[in-house]
Design a protein around this motif. Structure first.
Motif, mmCIF file in Angstrom:
data_model
loop_
_atom_site.group_PDB
_atom_site.id
_atom_site.type_symbol
_atom_site.label_atom_id
_atom_site.label_comp_id
_atom_site.label_asym_id
_atom_site.label_seq_id
_atom_site.Cartn_x
_atom_site.Cartn_y
_atom_site.Cartn_z
ATOM 1 N N GLY A 7 0.837 -1.202 0.000
ATOM 2 C CA GLY A 7 0.000 0.000 0.000
ATOM 3 C C GLY A 7 0.864 1.242 0.000
ATOM 4 O O GLY A 7 1.073 1.857 -1.042
ATOM 5 N N PRO A 8 1.423 1.619 1.139
ATOM 6 C CA PRO A 8 2.250 2.828 1.178
ATOM 7 C C PRO A 8 3.559 2.716 0.385
ATOM 8 O O PRO A 8 4.023 3.712 -0.161
ATOM 9 C CB PRO A 8 2.532 3.009 2.679
ATOM 10 N N SER A 168 -4.694 0.947 6.373
ATOM 11 C CA SER A 168 -5.836 0.148 6.819
ATOM 12 C C SER A 168 -6.177 0.460 8.264
ATOM 13 O O SER A 168 -5.362 1.002 9.024
ATOM 14 C CB SER A 168 -5.533 -1.347 6.678
ATOM 15 N N ALA A 169 -7.395 0.063 8.641
ATOM 16 C CA ALA A 169 -7.826 0.249 10.023
ATOM 17 C C ALA A 169 -6.951 -0.560 10.977
ATOM 18 O O ALA A 169 -6.705 -0.128 12.113
ATOM 19 C CB ALA A 169 -9.289 -0.158 10.169
ATOM 20 N N TYR A 185 -2.517 6.513 4.515
ATOM 21 C CA TYR A 185 -2.316 6.654 3.077
ATOM 22 C C TYR A 185 -3.487 5.989 2.381
ATOM 23 O O TYR A 185 -3.754 4.802 2.576
ATOM 24 C CB TYR A 185 -1.002 6.015 2.613
ATOM 25 N N ALA A 186 -4.206 6.763 1.572
ATOM 26 C CA ALA A 186 -5.373 6.246 0.864
ATOM 27 C C ALA A 186 -5.190 6.482 -0.624
ATOM 28 O O ALA A 186 -5.111 7.630 -1.060
ATOM 29 C CB ALA A 186 -6.643 6.939 1.355
ATOM 30 N N GLY A 187 -5.129 5.405 -1.380
ATOM 31 C CA GLY A 187 -4.965 5.544 -2.819
ATOM 32 C C GLY A 187 -6.231 5.962 -3.545
ATOM 33 O O GLY A 187 -6.187 6.255 -4.739
ATOM 34 N N LYS A 193 -12.321 7.095 2.997
ATOM 35 C CA LYS A 193 -13.529 7.057 3.821
ATOM 36 C C LYS A 193 -13.412 6.002 4.911
ATOM 37 O O LYS A 193 -13.823 6.222 6.063
ATOM 38 C CB LYS A 193 -14.751 6.792 2.947
ATOM 39 N N ARG A 194 -12.863 4.838 4.556
ATOM 40 C CA ARG A 194 -12.725 3.770 5.552
ATOM 41 C C ARG A 194 -11.755 4.166 6.655
ATOM 42 O O ARG A 194 -12.001 3.897 7.838
ATOM 43 C CB ARG A 194 -12.276 2.473 4.868
#
Length: 221
Positions: A7-8, A168-169, A185-187, A193-194
């Motif tokens: 992810g990141p 992630s949460a 970090y949100a792609g 939103k999560r």
């Protein structure tokens, strides 16, 4: 700086699809005569870690868990060969290292897969020896803070002086438990939103603003 990996830093399963890996793990269990070990939902999951955790809950510490975890590790190492770097991650990692920050990987993926990917990008020296990830003790996977605590202890860092970058949460929960500030970090919009729904106060859609801040001489905390 404590980095989640998939992810990141990169999209680990960009070329070697996670859903195919999950299906292969389910098939392997069936070949061992263990088709009934998983629920229908678990057998249909697109996430291989769901399969591993399910078996770990039912047979903790077993040879079966060890064998399944090793199979997933090998698949993740294979995936690392076709992983795609997250935009701006490479220069951000190099810049943070250049200004004296100490970096660690804290991931639910195998540290072997993280090392394989980082070696392919020439980034191993920015993290080594601080690669902390999944072991066969699956109870220590995030949201448990075990890998974060290992990193902090090894680097002699106070939790309040560190920063966790995750997507992630479970990353957020682990950071909270360890007492480490968190940057999400949100792609994309859904992931943002999560993260915000989980309670993340600071979320970025791109790592570019962090890189820009560092290059302008400002600390990022």
């Amino acid at each position: 700086m404590l980095w989640d990996f998939d992810g990141p830093i990169c999209r680990l399963f960009a070329g070697h699809k996670a859903e195919r890996v999950a299906a292969d793990l389910v098939e392997w269990l069936a070949l061992q005569g263990l088709h009934g070990l998983l629920t229908d939902t678990e057998r249909e999951t697109l996430d291989p870690q769901v399969v591993l955790r399910a078996v770990g809950r039912r047979h903790p510490g077993s040879d079966l868990v060890a064998a399944l975890e090793e199979r997933l590790t090998q698949e993740e190492e294979r995936a690392a060969g076709s992983a795609l770097p997250t935009a701006y991650a490479d220069p951000l990692i190099r810049t943070w290292t250049a200004v004296g920050a100490r970096l660690a990987v804290t991931t639910n993926n195998s540290p072997r897969a993280a090392r394989t990917y980082l070696e392919s990008r020439g980034l191993t020296g920015c993290f080594t020896p601080h690669l902390y990830g999944r072991t066969q003790a699956l109870q220590h996977l995030k949201p448990h803070p075990h890998c974060l605590n290992r990193a902090l202890s090894a680097m002699g860092a106070a939790p309040a002086d560190a920063l966790m970058i995750g997507d992630s949460a479970s990353d957020l929960d682990a950071a909270r438990e360890a007492g480490v500030p968190f940057l999400g970090y949100a792609g994309g919009e859904d992931k943002e939103k999560r993260l915000r729904a989980a309670g993340a106060g600071h979320v970025v859609r791109s790592l570019e603003p962090l890189l820009r801040l560092l290059r302008s001489g400002h600390a990022v905390r």
